[in-house]
Design an enzyme around this catalytic site. Structure first.
Site, PDB file in Angstrom:
ATOM      1  N   ASP A  64       0.815  -1.221   0.000  1.00 51.61           N
ATOM      2  CA  ASP A  64       0.000   0.000   0.000  1.00 51.61           C
ATOM      3  C   ASP A  64       0.843   1.264   0.000  1.00 51.61           C
ATOM      4  OD1 ASP A  64       0.733  -0.616   2.651  1.00 51.61           O
ATOM      5  OD2 ASP A  64      -1.040   0.328   3.506  1.00 51.61           O
ATOM      6  N   HIS A  65       2.162   1.098  -0.077  1.00 48.20           N
ATOM      7  CA  HIS A  65       3.067   2.247  -0.205  1.00 48.20           C
ATOM      8  C   HIS A  65       3.969   2.149  -1.436  1.00 48.20           C
ATOM      9  CE1 HIS A  65       2.348   3.882   3.945  1.00 48.20           C
ATOM     10  NE2 HIS A  65       1.859   2.665   4.060  1.00 48.20           N
TER      11      HIS A  65
END
Length: 256
Positions: free
Chosen positions: A68-69
């Site tokens: 998610d990054h």
């Protein structure tokens, strides 16, 4: 470009997967003519292109290697090398140890390793890493997330932005954020179960960190799905007396 103030635009702030109207973690930091993509969570590349093209970036900075990054680095690779983007040189990419090999692992589909270094000039972060990107000074500190992870301080023209990345409260983040104009701090949600290592801030933790650091403003981000943004802001504000806001997608925040 002294007339170009330090500011950041929220490309996305959702976790652990994108919402209908909110990409995962990603921010466009600008100041003094420099432009840095900070974290590349799912959906942020599309949002980035509302502001500039990949070949107009000066650098990319990645806090840690959770999807998610980082997920949009994979599609950025294809955009940089195999589409309408024409790089004059690979994009500088500052990320945790192992970043290049992790990208290559996902992108390689034959016996020949995908040339990730043709798209990204990867420089591995370390505790205390510092680099100049145009008018911006980027300082990274190792933080407590259970894997190699870093927080970031961006300074330009006397202004300072600190981004927590993902981390439990820790002295490294508090020290990095000392006296900053804006602390962009995750506020993932509830306390972990008893006996489980803490790897995130709660909203109250975010308020405590901002207060301990003497930050002038707190922006909470990466709010878990058990909370609404308003709830996260209200809970953080019980521990921090300064202005508190949520990192709403698409919003540009001035620094200072």
């Amino acid at each position: 470009m002294t007339g170009d103030p330090l500011r950041f635009t929220v490309l996305g702030s959702a976790t652990p997967y994108p919402a209908v109207d909110n990409a995962c973690s990603g921010y466009l930091v600008r100041g003094g003519g420099a432009r840095v993509w900070v974290d590349a969570g799912t959906g942020t590349l599309a949002r980035l292109q509302r502001h500039l093209r990949l070949d107009e970036l000066d650098a990319i900075w990645i806090s840690h290697l959770h999807a998610d990054h980082t997920a949009d680095l994979l599609t950025a690779y294809y955009g940089a090398l195999y589409a309408d983007v024409r790089l004059t040189a690979p994009i500088p990419l500052y990320g945790p140890p192992g970043t290049a090999d992790r990208l290559a692992h996902f992108l390689t589909h034959t016996d020949t390793r995908s040339p990730v270094e043709s798209a990204f000039a990867v420089e591995e972060l370390r505790d205390g890493h510092r680099v100049r990107v145009g008018a911006l000074t980027l300082t990274s500190r190792a933080v407590a997330h259970g894997i190699p992870a870093f927080a970031l301080r961006v300074e330009a023209v006397g202004r300072s932005l600190v981004y927590s990345g993902d981390t439990a409260p820790c002295p490294a983040l508090t020290g990095l954020a000392a006296g900053c104009d804006v602390l962009l701090c995750e506020a993932d949600g509830p306390e972990p179960p008893a006996g489980t290592e803490k790897v995130h801030h709660t909203p109250e933790d975010a308020g405590d960190t901002a207060a301990a650091a003497g930050a002038r403003r707190l922006v909470v981000t990466h709010v878990g799905r058990s909370l609404t943004p308003r709830q996260a802001v209200e809970r953080a504000a019980t521990r921090f007396g300064g202005p508190v806001a949520h990192a709403d997608p698409g919003v540009t925040f001035p620094v200072g």
